[in-house]
Design a protein around this motif. Structure first.
Motif, mmCIF file in Angstrom:
data_model
loop_
_atom_site.group_PDB
_atom_site.id
_atom_site.type_symbol
_atom_site.label_atom_id
_atom_site.label_comp_id
_atom_site.label_asym_id
_atom_site.label_seq_id
_atom_site.Cartn_x
_atom_site.Cartn_y
_atom_site.Cartn_z
ATOM 1 N N UNK A 1 0.823 -1.213 0.000
ATOM 2 C CA UNK A 1 0.000 0.000 0.000
ATOM 3 C C UNK A 1 0.857 1.262 0.000
ATOM 4 N N UNK A 2 2.070 1.171 0.494
ATOM 5 C CA UNK A 2 2.953 2.336 0.558
ATOM 6 C C UNK A 2 3.749 2.516 -0.724
ATOM 7 N N UNK A 3 3.752 1.513 -1.570
ATOM 8 C CA UNK A 3 4.525 1.557 -2.812
ATOM 9 C C UNK A 3 4.019 2.668 -3.731
ATOM 10 N N UNK A 4 4.947 3.277 -4.435
ATOM 11 C CA UNK A 4 4.621 4.312 -5.412
ATOM 12 C C UNK A 4 3.713 3.692 -6.472
ATOM 13 N N UNK B 1 11.265 2.294 -1.017
ATOM 14 C CA UNK B 1 12.188 3.412 -1.183
ATOM 15 C C UNK B 1 12.057 4.324 0.032
ATOM 16 N N UNK B 2 12.969 5.275 0.166
ATOM 17 C CA UNK B 2 12.901 6.201 1.297
ATOM 18 C C UNK B 2 11.591 6.990 1.269
ATOM 19 N N UNK B 3 11.195 7.445 0.090
ATOM 20 C CA UNK B 3 9.936 8.178 -0.045
ATOM 21 C C UNK B 3 8.735 7.335 0.357
ATOM 22 N N UNK C 1 8.246 7.286 4.043
ATOM 23 C CA UNK C 1 7.476 8.465 4.463
ATOM 24 C C UNK C 1 5.996 8.199 4.253
ATOM 25 N N UNK C 2 5.630 7.709 3.080
ATOM 26 C CA UNK C 2 4.229 7.421 2.770
ATOM 27 C C UNK C 2 3.652 6.402 3.752
ATOM 28 N N UNK C 3 4.428 5.401 4.101
ATOM 29 C CA UNK C 3 3.990 4.373 5.036
ATOM 30 C C UNK C 3 3.640 4.976 6.397
ATOM 31 N N UNK C 4 4.490 5.873 6.878
ATOM 32 C CA UNK C 4 4.280 6.460 8.208
ATOM 33 C C UNK C 4 3.274 7.599 8.218
ATOM 34 N N UNK D 1 7.545 15.494 8.787
ATOM 35 C CA UNK D 1 8.198 16.662 8.189
ATOM 36 C C UNK D 1 9.716 16.562 8.261
ATOM 37 N N UNK D 2 10.216 16.112 9.401
ATOM 38 C CA UNK D 2 11.663 15.952 9.560
ATOM 39 C C UNK D 2 12.185 14.812 8.685
ATOM 40 N N UNK D 3 11.426 13.719 8.607
ATOM 41 C CA UNK D 3 11.816 12.586 7.769
ATOM 42 C C UNK D 3 11.831 12.992 6.294
ATOM 43 N N UNK D 4 10.900 13.827 5.905
ATOM 44 C CA UNK D 4 10.864 14.325 4.518
ATOM 45 C C UNK D 4 12.110 15.162 4.221
ATOM 46 N N UNK D 5 12.552 15.938 5.190
ATOM 47 C CA UNK D 5 13.779 16.727 5.008
ATOM 48 C C UNK D 5 14.989 15.796 4.857
ATOM 49 N N UNK D 6 15.045 14.738 5.658
ATOM 50 C CA UNK D 6 16.127 13.751 5.535
ATOM 51 C C UNK D 6 16.075 13.105 4.152
ATOM 52 N N UNK D 7 14.871 12.766 3.682
ATOM 53 C CA UNK D 7 14.700 12.168 2.356
ATOM 54 C C UNK D 7 15.257 13.073 1.265
ATOM 55 N N UNK D 8 14.969 14.350 1.370
ATOM 56 C CA UNK D 8 15.444 15.319 0.377
ATOM 57 C C UNK D 8 16.971 15.417 0.380
ATOM 58 N N UNK D 9 17.555 15.482 1.568
ATOM 59 C CA UNK D 9 19.018 15.542 1.688
ATOM 60 C C UNK D 9 19.625 14.250 1.142
#
Length: 89
Positions: A3-6, A21-23, A26-29, A49-57
């Protein structure tokens, strides 16, 4: 896990968390029911929000951002986020 898969990624098989994937982590959580099952005493939206920032970095590093190396403040942020358990009540 599927369900979390793109949804745009129809070729890849997802049968366990390590297939995501890392993204997709995020979707899972982002799902409130899944978050509740973790039993963490931290705010879900703040953590996401913090996890999304880590994903971007992470993406900048792993996909060789043409703007150059990761700035020190990004590196410091990821290091601090890596110790997030120390902030859980």
């Amino acid at each position: 896990m599927a369900q979390a898969k793109d949804p745009a990624d129809s070729r890849r098989e997802v049968s366990r968390v390590s297939d995501l994937t890392f993204g997709e982590y995020v979707r899972l959580l982002e799902n409130p029911d899944r978050w509740t099952k973790l039993g963490l005493s931290i705010d879900r939206s703040v953590f996401i929000g913090q996890l999304e920032k880590v994903r971007s970095i992470r993406n900048d590093v792993m996909h060789f951002d043409p703007d150059g190396p990761v700035p020190d403040d990004s590196r410091d942020f990821v290091t601090l986020f890596g110790s997030w358990k120390s902030f859980v009540a």
